[in-house]
Scaffold this motif. Sequence first.
Motif, PDB file in Angstrom:
ATOM      1  N   ASN A  16      -1.380  22.081 -43.344  1.00 13.19           N
ATOM      2  CA  ASN A  16      -2.486  22.321 -44.272  1.00 13.19           C
ATOM      3  C   ASN A  16      -2.023  22.015 -45.688  1.00 13.19           C
ATOM      4  N   VAL A  17      -2.536  20.934 -46.271  1.00 11.19           N
ATOM      5  CA  VAL A  17      -2.081  20.519 -47.607  1.00 11.19           C
ATOM      6  C   VAL A  17      -2.495  21.511 -48.686  1.00 11.19           C
ATOM      7  N   LEU A  18      -3.421  22.415 -48.387  1.00 18.74           N
ATOM      8  CA  LEU A  18      -3.886  23.366 -49.398  1.00 18.74           C
ATOM      9  C   LEU A  18      -2.914  24.515 -49.628  1.00 18.74           C
ATOM     10  N   TRP A  19      -1.925  24.660 -48.748  1.00 19.43           N
ATOM     11  CA  TRP A  19      -0.977  25.760 -48.878  1.00 19.43           C
ATOM     12  C   TRP A  19       0.443  25.222 -49.107  1.00 19.43           C
ATOM     13  N   ALA A  20       0.614  24.538 -50.214  1.00 17.32           N
ATOM     14  CA  ALA A  20       1.930  24.107 -50.694  1.00 17.32           C
ATOM     15  C   ALA A  20       2.720  23.367 -49.611  1.00 17.32           C
ATOM     16  N   ASP A  21       3.897  23.877 -49.244  1.00 23.81           N
ATOM     17  CA  ASP A  21       4.799  23.156 -48.337  1.00 23.81           C
ATOM     18  C   ASP A  21       4.255  23.036 -46.916  1.00 23.81           C
ATOM     19  N   GLU A  22       3.195  23.766 -46.596  1.00 22.17           N
ATOM     20  CA  GLU A  22       2.569  23.616 -45.270  1.00 22.17           C
ATOM     21  C   GLU A  22       2.009  22.214 -45.079  1.00 22.17           C
ATOM     22  N   GLY A  23       1.825  21.500 -46.180  1.00 19.41           N
ATOM     23  CA  GLY A  23       1.278  20.160 -46.100  1.00 19.41           C
ATOM     24  C   GLY A  23       2.298  19.071 -45.856  1.00 19.41           C
ATOM     25  N   PHE A  24       3.541  19.430 -45.622  1.00 18.32           N
ATOM     26  CA  PHE A  24       4.618  18.451 -45.467  1.00 18.32           C
ATOM     27  C   PHE A  24       4.285  17.365 -44.450  1.00 18.32           C
ATOM     28  N   GLY A  25       3.843  17.748 -43.265  1.00 17.98           N
ATOM     29  CA  GLY A  25       3.597  16.767 -42.203  1.00 17.98           C
ATOM     30  C   GLY A  25       2.521  15.772 -42.566  1.00 17.98           C
ATOM     31  N   VAL A  26       1.424  16.262 -43.124  1.00 18.20           N
ATOM     32  CA  VAL A  26       0.327  15.382 -43.508  1.00 18.20           C
ATOM     33  C   VAL A  26       0.766  14.440 -44.624  1.00 18.20           C
ATOM     34  N   ARG A  27       1.545  14.953 -45.568  1.00 20.14           N
ATOM     35  CA  ARG A  27       2.019  14.109 -46.669  1.00 20.14           C
ATOM     36  C   ARG A  27       2.947  13.005 -46.167  1.00 20.14           C
ATOM     37  N   CYS A  28       3.704  13.281 -45.129  1.00 23.12           N
ATOM     38  CA  CYS A  28       4.580  12.254 -44.561  1.00 23.12           C
ATOM     39  C   CYS A  28       3.761  11.110 -43.962  1.00 23.12           C
ATOM     40  N   VAL A  29       2.743  11.444 -43.187  1.00 25.17           N
ATOM     41  CA  VAL A  29       1.900  10.404 -42.588  1.00 25.17           C
ATOM     42  C   VAL A  29       1.163   9.630 -43.676  1.00 25.17           C
ATOM     43  N   GLU A  30       0.693  10.330 -44.687  1.00 28.08           N
ATOM     44  CA  GLU A  30       0.015   9.684 -45.806  1.00 28.08           C
ATOM     45  C   GLU A  30       0.929   8.663 -46.468  1.00 28.08           C
ATOM     46  N   ALA A  31       2.174   9.059 -46.745  1.00 24.40           N
ATOM     47  CA  ALA A  31       3.124   8.158 -47.400  1.00 24.40           C
ATOM     48  C   ALA A  31       3.503   6.987 -46.502  1.00 24.40           C
ATOM     49  N   LEU A  32       3.680   7.243 -45.206  1.00 21.72           N
ATOM     50  CA  LEU A  32       3.997   6.160 -44.282  1.00 21.72           C
ATOM     51  C   LEU A  32       2.925   5.082 -44.309  1.00 21.72           C
ATOM     52  N   GLN A  33       1.679   5.511 -44.267  1.00 26.90           N
ATOM     53  CA  GLN A  33       0.596   4.529 -44.237  1.00 26.90           C
ATOM     54  C   GLN A  33       0.487   3.775 -45.561  1.00 26.90           C
ATOM     55  N   GLN A  34       0.751   4.449 -46.666  1.00 29.62           N
ATOM     56  CA  GLN A  34       0.661   3.795 -47.967  1.00 29.62           C
ATOM     57  C   GLN A  34       1.769   2.760 -48.165  1.00 29.62           C
ATOM     58  N   ARG A  35       2.912   2.984 -47.528  1.00 24.79           N
ATOM     59  CA  ARG A  35       4.077   2.130 -47.762  1.00 24.79           C
ATOM     60  C   ARG A  35       4.297   1.073 -46.689  1.00 24.79           C
ATOM     61  N   TYR A  36       3.845   1.330 -45.466  1.00 23.41           N
ATOM     62  CA  TYR A  36       4.199   0.464 -44.343  1.00 23.41           C
ATOM     63  C   TYR A  36       2.978  -0.005 -43.571  1.00 23.41           C
ATOM     64  N   GLU A  37       3.161  -1.131 -42.904  1.00 26.13           N
ATOM     65  CA  GLU A  37       2.248  -1.611 -41.885  1.00 26.13           C
ATOM     66  C   GLU A  37       2.982  -1.547 -40.545  1.00 26.13           C
ATOM     67  N   PHE A  38       2.219  -1.397 -39.463  1.00 25.13           N
ATOM     68  CA  PHE A  38       2.824  -1.248 -38.144  1.00 25.13           C
ATOM     69  C   PHE A  38       2.124  -2.148 -37.135  1.00 25.13           C
TER      70      PHE A  38
END
Length: 211
Positions: A16-38
């Motif tokens: 859950n990105v609304l509760w600080a570090d609980e959003g870690f997993g979602v932020r990782c997927v977000e960054a992967l998609q912004q930086r890479y193609e698969f």
Amino acid sequence: MSHLPDDSVCVLGIGNVLWADEGFGVRCVEALQQRYEFAPHVSLIDGGTQGLYLIQHVQQARRLLIFDAIDYSLAPGTLKLVENDDVPRFMGAKKMSLHQTGFQEVLLLAQLTQRYPEELLLIGCQPEELEDYGGSLRPSVKQAMEDALALGVDALRRWGARPRFRRQPLSGADAVTFRQLDLGRYEGERPSETLACRLGDERFMPQLEDH
């Protein structure tokens, strides 16, 4: 397992990105998609806190990579990699929120239906702060995210996901996460503490303290 493509890969970020570090997993997927193609057989999923609704993604994957904030009772920002049969146990060992209970059930249900990934990798990060509504990743966790992404890309490369740096900027329509909650915008537009309570609905806080 013959119903699955031999090379299907799912990358799942939960939390859950609304509760600080609980959003870690979602932020990782977000960054992967912004930086890479698969490769076409790779799907990136913002799992949020959907729980059992994620079952279809697990059942359709030969290989499943999970990013999540996990309480291992370690130093904040510490990464821990868990593989295969150990993943369900770690997802439910010390629950931080309901989403972890739900996802542990997803894995168990996938096992019962005999539609379970052949390979699983959980990249978990020890959170620093969870009780900050509207807050973002703490510096220790944000720094660990970069190492987590590198580990994830290495695993995806071994799995034949063919990661390569994105050649064209990601369009809003293609983003797996809500663009309104994009990390930069989320952090830049956060209201001050005087305008927004960060521990919950302040109308109910006195009642909770009385008990």
